[in-house]
Design a protein around this motif. Structure first.
Motif, PDB file in Angstrom:
ATOM      1  N   GLN A   1       0.831  -1.199   0.000  1.00  0.00           N
ATOM      2  CA  GLN A   1       0.000   0.000   0.000  1.00  0.00           C
ATOM      3  C   GLN A   1       0.870   1.255   0.000  1.00  0.00           C
ATOM      4  OE1 GLN A   1      -2.559  -1.519   3.387  1.00  0.00           O
ATOM      5  NE2 GLN A   1      -4.177  -0.749   2.027  1.00  0.00           N
ATOM      6  N   THR A   2       0.415   2.236  -0.774  1.00  0.00           N
ATOM      7  CA  THR A   2       1.067   3.540  -0.838  1.00  0.00           C
ATOM      8  C   THR A   2       0.019   4.602  -0.566  1.00  0.00           C
ATOM      9  OG1 THR A   2       2.659   2.742  -2.476  1.00  0.00           O
ATOM     10  CG2 THR A   2       2.384   5.135  -2.291  1.00  0.00           C
ATOM     11  N   MET A   3       0.308   5.485   0.396  1.00  0.00           N
ATOM     12  CA  MET A   3      -0.607   6.568   0.762  1.00  0.00           C
ATOM     13  C   MET A   3      -0.033   7.892   0.258  1.00  0.00           C
ATOM     14  SD  MET A   3      -1.811   7.794   4.595  1.00  0.00           S
ATOM     15  CE  MET A   3      -2.172   6.123   5.090  1.00  0.00           C
ATOM     16  N   LYS A   4      -0.905   8.675  -0.419  1.00  0.00           N
ATOM     17  CA  LYS A   4      -0.508   9.987  -0.937  1.00  0.00           C
ATOM     18  C   LYS A   4      -1.475  11.051  -0.436  1.00  0.00           C
ATOM     19  CE  LYS A   4       1.270   8.039  -5.243  1.00  0.00           C
ATOM     20  NZ  LYS A   4       1.125   8.019  -6.707  1.00  0.00           N
TER      21      LYS A   4
ATOM     22  N   GLY B   1      -0.220  15.369  -4.025  1.00  0.00           N
ATOM     23  CA  GLY B   1       0.238  14.114  -4.613  1.00  0.00           C
ATOM     24  C   GLY B   1       1.466  13.515  -3.961  1.00  0.00           C
ATOM     25  N   ALA B   2       1.934  14.104  -2.864  1.00  0.00           N
ATOM     26  CA  ALA B   2       3.141  13.611  -2.200  1.00  0.00           C
ATOM     27  C   ALA B   2       2.882  12.271  -1.522  1.00  0.00           C
ATOM     28  CB  ALA B   2       3.623  14.618  -1.161  1.00  0.00           C
ATOM     29  N   VAL B   3       3.833  11.353  -1.676  1.00  0.00           N
ATOM     30  CA  VAL B   3       3.761  10.082  -0.953  1.00  0.00           C
ATOM     31  C   VAL B   3       4.054  10.368   0.514  1.00  0.00           C
ATOM     32  CG1 VAL B   3       4.821   7.806  -0.642  1.00  0.00           C
ATOM     33  CG2 VAL B   3       4.426   8.702  -2.953  1.00  0.00           C
ATOM     34  N   VAL B   4       3.149   9.946   1.395  1.00  0.00           N
ATOM     35  CA  VAL B   4       3.317  10.209   2.829  1.00  0.00           C
ATOM     36  C   VAL B   4       3.680   8.950   3.608  1.00  0.00           C
ATOM     37  CG1 VAL B   4       1.840  12.232   2.799  1.00  0.00           C
ATOM     38  CG2 VAL B   4       0.846  10.016   3.333  1.00  0.00           C
ATOM     39  N   CYS B   5       3.341   7.778   3.065  1.00  0.00           N
ATOM     40  CA  CYS B   5       3.663   6.533   3.760  1.00  0.00           C
ATOM     41  C   CYS B   5       3.555   5.363   2.788  1.00  0.00           C
ATOM     42  CB  CYS B   5       2.712   6.328   4.945  1.00  0.00           C
ATOM     43  SG  CYS B   5       3.183   4.994   6.064  1.00  0.00           S
TER      44      CYS B   5
END
Length: 136
Positions: A96-99, A104-108
């Motif tokens: 999983q990728t959270m933005k 649009g920045a990847v946060v986690c």
């Protein structure tokens, strides 16, 4: 990570009550967001929550790896991409990728090691071959 199909996309609104004293979302809430997105993705794959409850089966996370990179604040919305991989008959990984939607920045990024479990028999439950073939 080998993925045979497109990730499932979930959008989750950040609530003011999820903020910590530093003015951003508490890191523990990130797992709540990932859990919700993971269940939405499973529903999309045909694993309905009602049906899993009726059959007394469900996903169990036995290891979580999270890499935090940026904060999230209210009133932002996060977008989470969820995909599955490295599947065996009962185990697999959820990627999983959270933005942040605002920029649009990847946060986690997270990897959850999981298995499907038969709660009545107290043993792992076999994943459908079609699910394994789709994501491996």
């Amino acid at each position: 990570m080998k993925v045979a199909t497109e990730p499932f996309l979930s959008e989750i609104q950040v609530l003011w009550s999820q903020m910590d004293s530093n003015g951003h979302v508490n890191n523990g809430v990130y797992q709540f967001y990932f859990d919700e997105a993971r269940m939405q993705a499973l529903e999309n794959e045909g694993f309905s929550l009602a049906e899993m409850r009726a059959k007394k089966i469900g996903p169990v996370i036995y290891k979580a790896e999270l890499e935090y990179s940026k904060p999230v604040s209210h009133p932002d919305t996060v977008a989470i991409e969820t995909s599955f991989g490295e599947l065996s008959k009962a185990k697999g990984k959820v990627f999983q990728t959270m933005k942040r939607m605002s920029d649009g920045a990847v946060v986690c990024k997270a990897v959850f090691h999981s298995l499907f479990f038969d709660f009545e028999k107290q043993r792992p439950w076999k994943l459908p071959d079609s699910f394994i073939e789709k994501w491996n």
